[in-house]
Design a protein around this motif. Structure first.
Motif, short mmCIF file in Angstrom:
data_model
loop_
_atom_site.label_atom_id
_atom_site.label_comp_id
_atom_site.label_asym_id
_atom_site.label_seq_id
_atom_site.Cartn_x
_atom_site.Cartn_y
_atom_site.Cartn_z
N GLY A 1 0.82 -1.20 0.00
CA GLY A 1 0.00 0.00 0.00
C GLY A 1 0.86 1.25 0.00
O GLY A 1 2.09 1.19 -0.10
N PRO A 2 0.25 2.42 0.12
CA PRO A 2 1.01 3.67 0.15
C PRO A 2 2.06 3.65 1.26
O PRO A 2 1.78 3.29 2.40
N GLY A 3 3.28 4.02 0.92
CA GLY A 3 4.37 4.08 1.88
C GLY A 3 4.96 2.73 2.25
O GLY A 3 5.84 2.65 3.11
N GLU A 4 4.50 1.66 1.59
CA GLU A 4 4.96 0.30 1.92
C GLU A 4 5.85 -0.27 0.81
O GLU A 4 5.74 0.12 -0.35
N VAL A 5 6.68 -1.20 1.23
CA VAL A 5 7.60 -1.88 0.32
C VAL A 5 7.40 -3.39 0.46
O VAL A 5 7.33 -3.90 1.57
N ARG A 6 7.29 -4.09 -0.65
CA ARG A 6 7.26 -5.56 -0.60
C ARG A 6 8.61 -6.09 -1.04
O ARG A 6 9.20 -5.59 -2.01
N GLY B 1 4.18 6.70 -3.14
CA GLY B 1 4.82 7.60 -2.20
C GLY B 1 6.14 7.12 -1.64
O GLY B 1 6.80 7.86 -0.90
N VAL B 2 6.55 5.91 -1.97
CA VAL B 2 7.83 5.40 -1.48
C VAL B 2 8.97 6.09 -2.24
O VAL B 2 8.99 6.10 -3.47
N THR B 3 9.90 6.66 -1.50
CA THR B 3 11.01 7.39 -2.13
C THR B 3 12.38 6.81 -1.77
O THR B 3 13.37 7.08 -2.45
N GLU C 1 8.26 1.72 4.60
CA GLU C 1 9.64 1.97 4.20
C GLU C 1 10.51 2.51 5.35
O GLU C 1 11.72 2.29 5.35
N ASP C 2 9.90 3.18 6.34
CA ASP C 2 10.68 3.69 7.46
C ASP C 2 11.31 2.58 8.28
O ASP C 2 12.28 2.82 9.01
N PHE C 3 10.75 1.37 8.20
CA PHE C 3 11.28 0.24 8.98
C PHE C 3 12.21 -0.65 8.16
O PHE C 3 12.51 -1.77 8.57
#
Length: 334
Positions: free
Chosen positions: A27-32, A76-78, A107-109
């Protein structure tokens, strides 16, 4: 489809199961990311049994730490892109559990996978050090001249705490159930080793060649009645951080006077209580990231299991014989 590990009800009891699931989209702000390996922790066993800080959801995935390669990013992932090698910090929310062949994480984690770390080391990099960071670096502010007792010291959390305490300049006393792991604990950095099979920890500490022979801090993964064994060794304003319950008792049992006389205090500590505080996550990444990246802190891996033997890996962890991290590799590991 991808295989993952979950806790679910089997014959009316919580049990670890393996299931094939459809990998979700981030989802928004997430990374798989495609998981190459994941580490096992006592926290996994507590979550399976329903005794963890995080209430157990049935069914839900398990696992706090993993490494792998990004295969999808949300809006939104940068900080990360497809193809990046990553390792994760523990977030403690079942929806972001990582034991399996894929994981999704805010992504912050996530942090870059240091080039010099193997797959097994990369998956073990963050939980042990970030758990120790706040008690040692921010709360007790351990430094040169401090004497620290680390219980259950042969666990991955214990080994990570030994490394961090030595980096900070402290004298480290490691404790274990028996003398069987004493040489190992000295090899990983402990200055002294005390064991429960040799009697009172306080008496053993009093006999050590340490100035003052008093503890500044205790990093305790055992709790229960074991606290009484070291209580008489607490020094002025000593701080005891209880972060586990390996005694099997979800209690604190200790005499009062050994704490009152030196003005000691007991803190019930969880890493997951720290991350929501403003700036806390970024501080741990800023402090530990360079130490992991340049090798000043390096995870110690005890044993590696293939994913097909994940149940055996959990049984090995539960037996308590490990010296460092227990890791499970997936089919994607290089």
């Amino acid at each position: 489809m991808a295989n993952v590990l979950l806790v679910d009800q089997v014959d009316g009891k919580n049990a670890l199961v393996m299931r094939d699931v459809d990998p979700a989209q981030p989802g928004p702000g997430e990374v798989r990311y495609q998981v190459h390996a994941f580490g096992l922790n006592r926290a996994d066993l507590l979550y399976l049994a329903g005794y963890h800080y995080t209430p157990t959801i049935i069914p839900s995935r398990v696992g706090f730490e993993a490494c792998g390669i990004v295969d999808a990013v949300g809006a939104g992932v940068t900080g990360f892109k497809v193809g990046d090698r990553v390792t994760c910090l523990p977030i403690g929310k079942p929806v972001y559990s990582v034991a399996g062949e894929f994981a999704i994480m805010p992504e912050d984690f996530l942090a870059p996978w240091p080039e010099h770390l193997s797959t097994e080391e990369a998956t073990s990099a963050w939980m042990q050090y970030s758990t120790a960071y706040y008690p040692f670096c921010e709360l007790a502010q351990v430094g040169s001249g401090d004497v620290v007792l680390i219980t259950a010291a042969s666990s991955s959390a214990g080994v990570g705490a030994i490394q961090l305490a030595k980096h900070l300049g402290a004298t480290v006393i490691a404790s274990s159930r028996t003398t069987a792991k004493a040489d190992f604990l000295r090899q990983v950095g402990a200055d002294h080793v005390v064991t429960h099979d040799c009697g009172s920890l306080s008496d053993q500490i009093a006999a050590l060649p340490i100035e003052g022979r008093q503890l500044s801090m205790v990093y305790d993964a055992v709790a229960g009645p074991a606290i009484a064994s070291y209580a008489d060794a607490l020094g002025p304003k000593a701080q005891v951080f209880i972060y586990g319950a390996l005694s099997g008792e979800l209690t604190i049992e200790c005499p009062i006077l050994p704490l009152i006389r030196p003005g000691a205090s007991i803190h019930l500590y969880s890493l997951l209580n720290m991350f929501p505080q403003p700036g806390a996550l970024q501080r741990v990444k800023d402090y530990l990231g360079p130490l992991i990246a340049d090798g000043r802190l390096r995870p110690l891996v005890d044993r590696v299991f293939p994913f097909e033997e994940a149940f055996a890996a959990f049984a090995y962890l539960e037996a308590g014989d490990q010296k460092g991290k227990v890791v499970v590799r997936t089919k994607f590991a290089e």
